[in-house]
Scaffold this motif. Structure first.
Motif, PDB file in Angstrom:
ATOM      1  N   ALA A 264      -4.121   1.457   8.915  1.00 57.91           N
ATOM      2  CA  ALA A 264      -2.865   0.728   8.710  1.00 57.91           C
ATOM      3  C   ALA A 264      -2.064   1.254   7.531  1.00 57.91           C
ATOM      4  N   GLN A 265      -2.534   2.310   6.872  1.00 57.16           N
ATOM      5  CA  GLN A 265      -1.762   2.873   5.768  1.00 57.16           C
ATOM      6  C   GLN A 265      -0.389   3.322   6.276  1.00 57.16           C
ATOM      7  N   PRO A 266       0.668   2.970   5.574  1.00 57.22           N
ATOM      8  CA  PRO A 266       2.016   3.304   6.038  1.00 57.22           C
ATOM      9  C   PRO A 266       2.177   4.788   6.350  1.00 57.22           C
ATOM     10  N   ASN A 267       2.768   5.051   7.487  1.00 53.05           N
ATOM     11  CA  ASN A 267       3.113   6.390   7.969  1.00 53.05           C
ATOM     12  C   ASN A 267       1.942   7.111   8.628  1.00 53.05           C
ATOM     13  N   LEU A 268       0.720   6.593   8.506  1.00 53.75           N
ATOM     14  CA  LEU A 268      -0.420   7.282   9.122  1.00 53.75           C
ATOM     15  C   LEU A 268      -0.380   7.161  10.637  1.00 53.75           C
TER      16      LEU A 268
ATOM     17  N   PRO B   7       0.832  -1.202   0.000  1.00 55.91           N
ATOM     18  CA  PRO B   7       0.000   0.000   0.000  1.00 55.91           C
ATOM     19  C   PRO B   7       0.861   1.244   0.000  1.00 55.91           C
ATOM     20  N   HIS B   8       0.343   2.315  -0.619  1.00 53.45           N
ATOM     21  CA  HIS B   8       1.135   3.540  -0.705  1.00 53.45           C
ATOM     22  C   HIS B   8       1.192   4.228   0.650  1.00 53.45           C
ATOM     23  N   SER B   9       2.273   4.940   0.865  1.00 48.76           N
ATOM     24  CA  SER B   9       2.497   5.622   2.133  1.00 48.76           C
ATOM     25  C   SER B   9       1.822   6.991   2.120  1.00 48.76           C
ATOM     26  N   VAL B  10       1.312   7.408   3.284  1.00 46.71           N
ATOM     27  CA  VAL B  10       0.701   8.730   3.414  1.00 46.71           C
ATOM     28  C   VAL B  10       1.815   9.764   3.486  1.00 46.71           C
ATOM     29  N   SER B  11       1.757  10.747   2.615  1.00 46.61           N
ATOM     30  CA  SER B  11       2.821  11.744   2.516  1.00 46.61           C
ATOM     31  C   SER B  11       2.875  12.624   3.758  1.00 46.61           C
ATOM     32  N   GLU B  12       4.061  13.104   4.066  1.00 48.17           N
ATOM     33  CA  GLU B  12       4.257  13.994   5.212  1.00 48.17           C
ATOM     34  C   GLU B  12       3.535  15.324   5.040  1.00 48.17           C
TER      35      GLU B  12
ATOM     36  N   ARG C 260     -12.523  -2.408   7.193  1.00 42.45           N
ATOM     37  CA  ARG C 260     -12.339  -1.113   6.530  1.00 42.45           C
ATOM     38  C   ARG C 260     -11.583  -0.138   7.429  1.00 42.45           C
ATOM     39  N   VAL C 261     -11.977  -0.064   8.689  1.00 43.17           N
ATOM     40  CA  VAL C 261     -11.316   0.875   9.596  1.00 43.17           C
ATOM     41  C   VAL C 261      -9.863   0.472   9.814  1.00 43.17           C
ATOM     42  N   ALA C 262      -9.637  -0.813  10.043  1.00 42.31           N
ATOM     43  CA  ALA C 262      -8.262  -1.272  10.265  1.00 42.31           C
ATOM     44  C   ALA C 262      -7.395  -1.022   9.039  1.00 42.31           C
TER      45      ALA C 262
ATOM     46  N   LEU D 114      -4.521  -4.541  12.574  1.00 43.60           N
ATOM     47  CA  LEU D 114      -4.447  -4.066  13.957  1.00 43.60           C
ATOM     48  C   LEU D 114      -3.080  -4.369  14.563  1.00 43.60           C
ATOM     49  N   CYS D 115      -2.517  -5.509  14.197  1.00 42.63           N
ATOM     50  CA  CYS D 115      -1.173  -5.838  14.681  1.00 42.63           C
ATOM     51  C   CYS D 115      -0.147  -4.847  14.147  1.00 42.63           C
TER      52      CYS D 115
END
Length: 754
Positions: free
Chosen positions: A445-449, A394-399, A439-441, A597-598
């Motif tokens: 779980a998006q990287p960097n979020l 999955p793509h990472s959330v930008s800073e 859906r919530v998890a 969640l982990c």
């Protein structure tokens, strides 16, 4: 019509009302178009309130109007197309609005139909914070009834359009239609794209006459003095036209006026049903909620949220060259910069808090969930689309979104805790509920979020500066000097200040913040993980039980009796109706949710493994695939008295039927009445009676006499060239005929015994 004949407004109104009864919808719209184009504003002024009400329905919901919430192109294509064309931003109805706007007409809107907090404020003679209501409240003259808002035609039209989503909700609920395909939903989307464009500027109103233009709403003095509460912001309109008597000389100000008015009306009518004080009172379970949003309502709000993200993200980046700073940004660009924090955030947060706490624990909460998740992910609606994610990468959330996350921290953290509390009370074996947890998890779980949320919490938990006599509104005061933050880096001090302002501004200065990554919330996550493991085991048990059910169903179907009627199946969810594919989906959703969640909370793998083993052990103890109750002995397992009757309920239900099947079962399974038995002893005779329920007795097969009779029958049948299989079939048919005859007389005779 070159020179329209002037008619009395009352006569014109009576004619149009008669047309509503006598003419079809398409013809009426055609006639209205002609009337609007050919008659002057003076005559149209008298029919405008009636026309608006006839389209959107009355405020009390008695008059349905065009019922735009239920009007769909699939079922009524002609009416659907005509209605959308008539109400389009460049259509006849909006031309009527602009024609009346040019003459500065005003129309009364009852304060009693405004959202609860606004109505209470005005009735207490306190000016609402929203500038939409300023200079509009009119107190009744002698003999008049109630307070009114004096609205210009554009405001009056949009007020009715927005509130029809609420007043017509009962009508829409009775029709099984898709809200996203309704004419109302399409119009909301059309108005948002027109007045809050993501590209270019707002389209100007159509010219009404050569050289003519639409004047701005002129300032009007209030009827009585008001006491303004809160630190409300100055309207953008006032800032840009403070020295302009009209909008004729500044088309950009006219553009921002319509945009701001539309947004404020939508937010007020759809979100401002709970004030902060009211929300805090609503935390008590004994307080009855005053307003219940519908699923259609939430779906429309989600459309608004998604468009506002796209609108805000279309803001042009600030120029890097110093010379470019001399150019002032357009009103629309400034509006994009403040649209969410100033107009939407607080009201949406309280609206979501109410929904999380009071929405029913069923699958309809999906609408609220998706609206919340849409707000949390503004990057999904940015012009520069992030690269498409894959299941494994999955793509990472930008800073660049860190500021948004920090200034909306409670939207992420407190509402996440609210969702955990809901999830712990739902049946996760249901695929719809399992999907919501998934859906919530997946979103969190998006990287960097999670890292950016944690950084926001750390900024909020920065120690406060020791300031003597700190005011109650410290974090809401924009003039607070930055010199006090000299011990911190400027960027950290500013970011911490913004986070604290956000939290205290939404929840008050006495708010006790609970960290999303703290012990309390982490324990809730562990409970949810345990519940997920239990739900997975339950789903597996249901899947295994379904195979047994299919086998037993073939036998009981002969009696027109299904196993589910015998209280032998799990009825706590919709899996039995959907089938094995749904069970598989549920397991997939729960497995991925647990994995996410982990990742978010860095849960210990060994701890989860032990938790799953405990769930499996508990399932073995309480599951449905166990042997009947028995004890171990030297000769092996022996049934206990309980084990002998563990399937007795099914037979009892069969025997209680009053039809032929019931009489047949009573004859063969022993009639469930008191059967008197006499037990004798050498000392004394003891007469006892015991309640023997229905039971299967096969003792007669162990009788030598029965075995001899069967051998004789098979031997005689062999003389007639009848084999064992055929002979057995004949015996069964013969016994069935005998049993059928005996069943008709068994109710009068002594109960059958072997």
């Amino acid at each position: 019509m070159a020179g329209p004949h002037l008619q009395q407004p009352s006569f014109l109104l009576a004619t149009l009302k008669a047309d509503c009864i006598n003419k079809p919808f398409v013809q009426r719209c055609h006639d209205l178009r002609t009337v609007i184009e050919e008659l002057p504003a003076k005559e149209l002024h008298g029919i405008f309130p009636w026309l608006v009400e006839s389209i959107f329905g009355s405020l009390d919901g008695i008059i349905i109007g065009w019922n735009l919430l239920c009007l769909q192109g699939r079922t009524n294509p002609t009416e659907y197309s005509v209605a959308l064309d008539f109400l389009d931003p460049s259509g006849p109805m909006m031309r009527l609005v602009y024609k009346l706007q040019a003459e500065e007409y005003r129309y009364d809107f009852p304060v009693s139909y405004l959202p609860g907090p606004v109505k209470a404020s005005i009735q207490e003679q306190v000016l609402p914070e929203c500038s939409l209501y300023h200079n509009k409240v009119q107190f009744p003259s002698s003999g008049g009834l109630g307070l009114n808002l004096a609205l210009n035609p554009f405001e009056y039209y949009m007020f009715y359009f927005a509130i029809s989503l609420i007043t017509q909700k009962n009508t829409s609920a009775t029709h099984h239609v898709s809200p996203s395909n309704s004419a109302y939903f399409i119009l909301v989307d059309t108005y948002l794209k027109c007045f809050l464009p993501t590209e270019g500027s707002v389209l100007p109103p159509p010219p009404l006459n050569p050289g003519g233009a639409i004047p701005s709403p002129t300032p009007r003095s209030p009827a009585v003095p008001f006491t303004s509460y809160g630190m409300h912001h100055t309207s953008l309109l006032k800032r840009h036209i403070a020295h302009q008597p009209s909008l004729n000389a500044d088309p950009a100000s006219q553009e921002i006026w319509r945009s701001e008015t539309l947004l404020q009306i939508f937010v007020e009518m759809w979100l401002h049903h709970y004030s902060l004080e009211m929300y805090q009172k609503m935390q008590s379970p004994h307080v009855k909620e005053s307003f219940k949003p519908t699923e259609e309502h939430v779906l429309v709000v989600r459309l608004l949220v998604k468009h506002l993200h796209a609108f805000s993200n279309s803001l042009k980046p600030e120029p890097l060259s110093p010379s470019a700073h001399s150019h002032t940004a357009s009103p629309l660009e400034e509006f994009k910069r403040v649209v969410i924090p100033r107009f939407v955030r607080q009201k949406l947060y309280i609206f979501l808090q109410h929904c999380f706490g009071h929405w029913p624990l069923d699958a309809s909460f999906r609408a609220v969930l998706e609206m919340w998740l849409s707000y949390l992910q503004p990057w999904r609606y940015a012009p520069e689309k992030p690269p498409q994610s894959t299941e494994h990468l999955p793509h990472s959330v930008s800073e660049k979104w860190a500021t948004f996350i920090q200034e909306n921290l409670l939207m992420y953290t407190k509402l996440f805790a609210g969702f955990l509390n809901r999830a712990l009370r739902t049946d996760l074996v249901s695929p719809k509920n399992a999907f919501m947890v998934f859906r919530v998890a997946k979103v969190f779980a998006q990287p960097n979020l999670a890292e950016m949320i944690l950084k926001g919490e750390q900024l909020f938990l920065q120690p406060e500066l020791v300031i003597p006599h700190r005011q109650h509104r410290l974090f809401m005061t924009p003039t607070f000097s930055g010199a006090f933050f000299s011990s911190w880096p400027p960027t950290t001090a500013d970011a911490s200040f913004k986070v604290k302002s956000h939290v205290y501004g939404l929840e008050g200065q006495d708010f006790q913040y609970k960290q999303m990554f703290g012990t309390e919330v982490r324990n809730l996550v562990l409970k949810l993980a345990q519940l997920i493991c239990q739900a997975q085991q339950t789903a597996k048990s249901i899947s295994d039980h379904s195979a047994e059910t299919m086998a037993s169903q073939s036998f009981f179907s002969w009696f027109r009796f299904t196993p589910s009627e015998m209280n032998g199946s799990y009825t706590g969810n919709d899996l039995d109706e959907i089938g094995q594919d749904s069970i598989k989906k549920t397991d997939e959703y729960l497995e991925k949710a647990l994995e996410y969640l982990c990742q978010i909370f860095k849960l210990n793998g060994a701890q989860l493994t032990q938790m799953m083993k405990n769930c499996e052990t508990a399932q073995d103890k309480n599951g449905k695939n166990q042997l009947p109750d028995c004890i171990e002995s030297e000769d092996g397992l022996i049934l206990t008295p309980l084990g002998r009757y563990q399937f007795a309920d099914q037979m009892d239900v069969l025997c209680s039927r009053e039809d032929f099947v019931g009489r047949l079962c009573r004859y063969h399974l022993t009639k469930p009445h008191l059967i008197k038995k006499v037990r004798c002893s050498p000392m004394v005779k003891v007469r006892t009676s015991q309640n023997w329920g229905p039971r299967i007795s096969l003792r007669f097969l162990a009788s030598y006499r029965t075995l001899i009779f069967l051998l004789m029958i098979y031997f005689i049948a062999s003389w007639f060239n009848i084999g064992p299989v055929g002979c057995t079939f004949i015996i069964l048919i013969g016994y069935f005929l005998y049993a059928t005859i005996m069943t008709f007389f068994s109710e009068r005779w002594k109960p059958h015994e072997h």
